[in-house]
Design an enzyme around this catalytic site. Structure first.
Site, PDB file in Angstrom:
ATOM      1  CB  CYS A 133      -0.956  -0.060   1.124  1.00  0.00           C
ATOM      2  SG  CYS A 133      -2.102   1.509   1.028  1.00  0.00           S
ATOM      3  CG  ASP A 147      -0.718   4.106   5.320  1.00  0.00           C
ATOM      4  OD1 ASP A 147       0.031   4.795   5.914  1.00  0.00           O
ATOM      5  OD2 ASP A 147      -1.945   4.021   5.807  1.00  0.00           O
ATOM      6  NE  ARG A 159      -0.974   5.040   8.764  1.00  0.00           N
ATOM      7  CZ  ARG A 159      -2.058   4.849   9.057  1.00  0.00           C
ATOM      8  NH1 ARG A 159      -2.364   5.100  10.336  1.00  0.00           N
ATOM      9  NH2 ARG A 159      -2.909   4.330   8.180  1.00  0.00           N
ATOM     10  CG  HIS A 187      -1.435  -1.272   5.871  1.00  0.00           C
ATOM     11  ND1 HIS A 187      -2.120  -0.200   6.559  1.00  0.00           N
ATOM     12  CD2 HIS A 187      -1.855  -0.738   4.601  1.00  0.00           C
ATOM     13  CE1 HIS A 187      -2.549   0.891   5.748  1.00  0.00           C
ATOM     14  NE2 HIS A 187      -2.445   0.415   4.586  1.00  0.00           N
ATOM     15  CB  CYS A 232      -5.766  -0.493   4.621  1.00  0.00           C
ATOM     16  SG  CYS A 232      -5.647  -0.102   2.873  1.00  0.00           S
TER      17      CYS A 232
HETATM   18 CO    CO Z   1      -3.340   1.195   2.952  1.00  0.00          CO
END
Ligand code: CO
Length: 208
Positions: A41, A43, A45, A97, A100
């Site tokens: 992803c 993302d 993080r 994750h 998400c």
């Molecule tokens: Co995500």
């Protein structure tokens, strides 16, 4: 964040790398031979290399919203094709994750504009696993399970491509479905039984 700080960070990083090995960048420029394709992803993080503890050159990385491999997405499919056909990676990883945002958005009844087709592919995963997901009354548990099932379905999408089929059948490339737990930092292998899955899928989707 001060954007100039990025360039200062970069200079510091170069110094650190060169102090450990003066030929570091010379070697890096010679070429790549990653053994793993990682699809994760976007993302901020979920930093692929950092959470896996790998160095530049070790993992071929593709990231998008909710680690998707949709049938009509030239971007992820090109990455997959290049990784298995030319780089000849040994492992293909789809890593989702928990928490998400992409998965969460697909659980909300809302018009997200240009994001709709992307979210539609995630909603399709919910549709496929509707019966199982609807049985989960705890919303947090349902969310977590949806993340896991999405990883599984994206792995299936990979198996449906001729490039992946060739790589799996002829070169024994292995597929892995993982989830990264954002609450603990732990990387979890979902241990999806791809062998059985492959046989079922191949009845319909065998191309090569
Ligand atoms: Co995500």
């Amino acid at each position: 964040m001060d954007i100039q700080q990025i360039f200062a960070n970069n200079r510091k990083w170069i110094e650190t790398k060169l102090s450990a090995d003066v030929d570091y960048f010379k070697k890096l420029a010679e070429g790549q031979n990653p053994r793993i394709l990682y699809i994760g992803c976007s993302d901020s993080r979920v930093t692929a290399e950092e959470l896996m503890g790998v160095q530049p050159g070790e993992v071929f990385v593709h990231r998008n919203i909710a680690n998707m491999v949709p049938a009509n997405d030239l971007n992820s499919l090109s990455v997959l094709s290049y990784a298995v056909t030319y780089l000849k990676v040994d492992h293909i990883v789809v890593c989702g994750h928990y928490n998400c945002g992409g998965i969460k958005s697909a659980m909300i009844q809302q018009d997200f504009g240009i994001l709709n087709p992307w979210l539609r592919a995630i909603r399709d995963v919910y549709h496929i696993h509707h019966d199982e997901l609807e049985l989960i009354t705890d919303e947090e548990q349902k969310y977590r399970r949806f993340v896991e099932l999405n990883v599984q379905e994206q792995c299936i999408n990979i198996i449906k491509t001729p490039d992946a089929q060739r790589a799996i059948v002829k070169r024994n490339v292995t597929l892995h479905g993982w989830v990264w737990d954002i609450h603990t930092g732990e990387l979890i292998d979902l241990k999806i039984d791809f062998h059985t899955m492959l046989q079922k899928i191949m009845e319909i989707y065998r191309i090569v």
